[in-house]
Design an enzyme around this catalytic site. Structure first.
Site, mmCIF file in Angstrom:
data_model
loop_
_atom_site.group_PDB
_atom_site.id
_atom_site.type_symbol
_atom_site.label_atom_id
_atom_site.label_comp_id
_atom_site.label_asym_id
_atom_site.label_seq_id
_atom_site.Cartn_x
_atom_site.Cartn_y
_atom_site.Cartn_z
ATOM 1 N N ASP A 105 0.838 -1.204 0.000
ATOM 2 C CA ASP A 105 0.000 0.000 0.000
ATOM 3 C C ASP A 105 0.872 1.253 0.000
ATOM 4 O O ASP A 105 2.036 1.202 0.418
ATOM 5 C CB ASP A 105 -0.889 0.038 1.258
ATOM 6 C CG ASP A 105 -1.889 -1.111 1.280
ATOM 7 O OD1 ASP A 105 -2.200 -1.644 0.206
ATOM 8 O OD2 ASP A 105 -2.338 -1.459 2.390
HETATM 9 N N1 URA Z 1 -1.270 -5.961 3.826
HETATM 10 C C1 URA Z 1 -1.764 -4.702 3.843
HETATM 11 O O1 URA Z 1 -2.806 -4.440 4.422
HETATM 12 N N2 URA Z 1 -1.069 -3.748 3.212
HETATM 13 C C2 URA Z 1 0.101 -3.969 2.583
HETATM 14 O O2 URA Z 1 0.702 -3.043 2.032
HETATM 15 C C3 URA Z 1 0.597 -5.287 2.577
HETATM 16 C C4 URA Z 1 -0.117 -6.272 3.203
#
Ligand code: URA
Length: 238
Positions: A105
């Site tokens: 993310d």
């Molecule tokens: N899980 C998440 O919620 N975000 C990420 O970036 C990676 C795994």
């Protein structure tokens, strides 16, 4: 591999076809110690030694980078709003057509692999291979031993039920915890959603490990380095 010299030098980032022609005129290109006169000659990358400006140009087509991804940067090759992880790379890497192996993310930091090896990427990301990913998370609630079992059983996230996951408590107090979470899939926002499922929110997330490969903690945020051969294997847990 048999390949035209101008294509080879282009692939290795030395220049465009026109530039290579110019370099040949300037007598800057040698094959096996001989200055060459034509950009259309063919070389065998396993046999011939190519030099540009007296520097040996090693052949390679696959590149593997480990990046410590910072926040505010998107794990994609292109985005019209934000900087991408590809924008953080030195110009020398631009012609390799690298892409991020999976996504983090925008607000997640840590271990991200960039490669142009589609086959390896597919194997690492395929649910069949169960490559574990470990995250460090800060959470706005008190994580308790009873939550460990809930993660171990797999969590129903409505659109799917997760594989069994490992929750390890590093620190826990009222309103704040630090944990390690290991999952074998990588669905959209998976870690955040699993934490939501126990009634809390992730306030900070960093990926530490993929398969047997750990983030090199000497890399500052936004920095990257090439993987060594043994490290590429570690990605698959081999
Ligand atoms: N899980 C998440 O919620 N975000 C990420 O970036 C990676 C795994």
């Amino acid at each position: 591999m048999n390949i035209r010299i101008d294509k080879f030098l282009g692939n290795m980032g030395i220049g465009t076809r026109t530039e290579i022609k110019k370099y040949i005129k300037q007598k800057l290109i040698m094959v096996d110690g001989e200055i060459i006169k034509s950009s259309s000659i063919k070389i065998d990358t396993d046999v011939n030694e190519v030099r540009f400006n007296n520097r040996i140009i090693e052949f390679r087509d696959k590149v593997y980078l480990m990046m410590n991804k910072p926040q505010e940067v998107i794990s994609a090759t292109y985005d019209n709003m934000h900087e991408t992880v590809i924008d953080l790379l030195d110009e020398d890497y631009h012609h390799f057509d690298l892409f991020p192996m999976g996504r983090l993310d925008i607000d997640t930091e840590g271990l991200l692999i960039l490669t142009n090896d589609g086959k390896l990427s597919h194997r690492v990301l395929s649910p069949k291979h169960h490559v574990n990913k470990t995250y460090y998370a800060e959470v706005d609630g008190q994580v308790l031993d009873e939550h460990i079992e809930i993660f171990e059983e797999g969590i129903d996230l409505e659109d799917f039920t997760t594989q069994p996951a490992t929750l390890q408590i590093i620190h826990s107090e009222e309103g704040y915890s630090e944990v390690h979470i290991t999952i074998s899939e990588g669905k959209f926002h998976q870690v955040k959603r699993m934490v939501n499922a126990i009634g809390m929110n992730v306030t900070y997330l960093k990926r530490l490990k993929m398969g047997g490969l750990e983030l090199d903690e000497t890399l500052e945020l936004g920095e990257y380095r090439e993987l060594e051969e043994a490290e590429i294997k570690m990605l698959l847990g081999e």
